[in-house]
Design an enzyme around this catalytic site. Structure first.
Site, PDB file in Angstrom:
ATOM      1  N   LYS A 164      -2.176  -5.503  -5.992  1.00  0.00           N
ATOM      2  CA  LYS A 164      -2.548  -4.086  -6.011  1.00  0.00           C
ATOM      3  C   LYS A 164      -3.412  -3.722  -7.216  1.00  0.00           C
ATOM      4  CE  LYS A 164       0.729  -2.265  -2.783  1.00  0.00           C
ATOM      5  NZ  LYS A 164       1.890  -1.460  -2.460  1.00  0.00           N
ATOM      6  N   ARG A 179       7.451  -7.627  -1.097  1.00  0.00           N
ATOM      7  CA  ARG A 179       6.390  -7.665  -0.077  1.00  0.00           C
ATOM      8  C   ARG A 179       5.179  -8.368  -0.684  1.00  0.00           C
ATOM      9  NH1 ARG A 179       2.143  -4.634   1.805  1.00  0.00           N
ATOM     10  NH2 ARG A 179       1.956  -4.422   4.048  1.00  0.00           N
TER      11      ARG A 179
HETATM   12  N1  HH2 Z   1       1.873  -1.504   0.637  1.00  0.00           N
HETATM   13  C1  HH2 Z   1       0.888  -1.544   1.556  1.00  0.00           C
HETATM   14  C2  HH2 Z   1       1.165  -1.390   2.920  1.00  0.00           C
HETATM   15  N2  HH2 Z   1       2.431  -1.252   3.348  1.00  0.00           N
HETATM   16  N3  HH2 Z   1       4.746  -1.110   2.876  1.00  0.00           N
HETATM   17  C3  HH2 Z   1       5.748  -1.093   2.003  1.00  0.00           C
HETATM   18  N4  HH2 Z   1       7.017  -0.970   2.429  1.00  0.00           N
HETATM   19  N5  HH2 Z   1       5.525  -1.207   0.647  1.00  0.00           N
HETATM   20  C4  HH2 Z   1       4.278  -1.332   0.143  1.00  0.00           C
HETATM   21  O1  HH2 Z   1       4.121  -1.411  -1.100  1.00  0.00           O
HETATM   22  C5  HH2 Z   1       3.161  -1.361   1.058  1.00  0.00           C
HETATM   23  C6  HH2 Z   1       3.449  -1.234   2.449  1.00  0.00           C
HETATM   24  C7  HH2 Z   1      -0.528  -1.735   1.112  1.00  0.00           C
HETATM   25  O2  HH2 Z   1      -0.850  -3.078   1.046  1.00  0.00           O
HETATM   26  P1  HH2 Z   1      -1.601  -3.932   2.184  1.00  0.00           P
HETATM   27  O3  HH2 Z   1      -0.837  -3.917   3.466  1.00  0.00           O
HETATM   28  O4  HH2 Z   1      -1.826  -5.287   1.616  1.00  0.00           O
HETATM   29  O5  HH2 Z   1      -3.018  -3.255   2.365  1.00  0.00           O
HETATM   30  P2  HH2 Z   1      -3.637  -2.243   3.432  1.00  0.00           P
HETATM   31  O6  HH2 Z   1      -2.809  -0.998   3.439  1.00  0.00           O
HETATM   32  O7  HH2 Z   1      -5.050  -2.013   2.931  1.00  0.00           O
HETATM   33  O8  HH2 Z   1      -3.614  -2.907   4.777  1.00  0.00           O
END
Ligand code: HH2
Length: 278
Positions: free
Chosen positions: A224, A260
């Site tokens: 992040k 995660r």
């Molecule tokens: N962070 C993201 C998405 N979903 N869910 C939970 N429970 N906790 C988190 O910290 C979280 C989440 C964002 O990360 P990512 O899925 O890698 O990216 P994007 O939203 O751009 O797909």
């Protein structure tokens, strides 16, 4: 302490002293770190199997990016992305979770084989709570200030730790009022979702407070922006060490039950060494 994450149908995801790993599987063209890499179902399924082989306990399948400023997509688009992947990974060896804010997407994904709904909207939509209540699914309730479109525009708190705790408690109570028992709910402080660097640091330093809510605690730090700010790494894929060797370990020591992560093998290795040296 051993922790059992209760899943629908009475199944338990038993975690030992080490936290489990919730692996990220983004079937999107635009996710902040892996956007476009697994946008095709075949590539996503192959990656999901590799994540399971690397030690994922949960596979978190998402069809809509929630990075700051992301433009949302329709339920139809989201479903077209995630359903073939969930069907392709059903029974492959990990619990499947659907990362969505939409009740219709959650319901269809649960029917297709997912067991957990990961809602970054923190159950703010009553229709989502109805789906969780009706299906008996487990839900991960994440804290977000505002929406992905607005959340990083000058987020402010008096006491970020207390406010996130209170907001999560309010979400849990709204779910309980509709018949969802707390045993089926997980909580997540939502690192990066309407938080400055200082807010993220404060939340990660006080993760143990979330245990007061009586639910398993999930934290997502992987690659992040705050890791990039602390390590001066612009490119998300260059933030692996800051994520796996530092933030995940501190989160684990702070009492998190599920981390995660994009980089499952590295996270597992770092957790194993940190546990032995504790
Ligand atoms: N962070 C993201 C998405 N979903 N869910 C939970 N429970 N906790 C988190 O910290 C979280 C989440 C964002 O990360 P990512 O899925 O890698 O990216 P994007 O939203 O751009 O797909």
């Amino acid at each position: 302490m051993d922790f059992h994450l209760t899943l629908p149908g009475g199944r338990e995801l038993a975690l030992g002293a080490l936290p489990g790993v919730m692996a990220i599987l983004n079937v999107t063209p635009d996710s902040f770190s892996d956007g476009g890499k697994f946008a095709e179902a075949a590539a996503a399924i192959a990656h999901g199997k590799a994540l399971i082989a690397a030690g994922a306990d949960v596979l978190d399948v998402g069809g809509e990016s929630t990075r700051p400023g992301a433009v949302g997509v329709s339920a139809e688009v989201e479903l077209k992305r995630v359903l073939p992947v969930i069907e392709g990974l059903r029974g492959a060896g990990a619990v499947l979770s659907i990362d969505t804010q939409k009740a219709a997407v959650a319901e269809a994904a649960l029917k297709a084989g997912a067991q957990v709904v990961n809602d970054v909207g923190g159950l703010r939509d009553e229709a989502m709570i109805d789906v969780i209540a009706r299906t008996g699914a487990t839900a991960c309730v994440m804290h977000m200030l505002g929406t992905p479109q607005t959340m990083q525009q000058d987020p402010r708190y008096g006491d970020v730790g207390a406010e996130v705790l209170d907001a999560l408690e309010a979400s849990l109570r709204r779910a309980e009022a509709k018949g969802v028992p707390r045993e089926r709910l997980w909580v997540d402080p939502g690192i990066g979702f309407g938080k400055t660097l200082e807010h993220n640091v404060a939340l990660l330093q006080r993760l143990g407070d979330l245990r007061l809510l009586g639910c398993p605690v999930v934290a997502g730090v992987s690659r992040k922006t705050f890791i990039g700010a602390l390590t001066r790494r612009e490119v998300p894929a260059d933030r692996v060490i800051g994520s796996t060797a530092a933030a995940s370990i501190i989160a684990a020591q702070g009492g998190v039950d599920l981390v995660r992560a994009h980089d499952v093998a590295q996270t597992r290795e770092a957790l194993a060494v940190a546990d032995a040296l504790r």
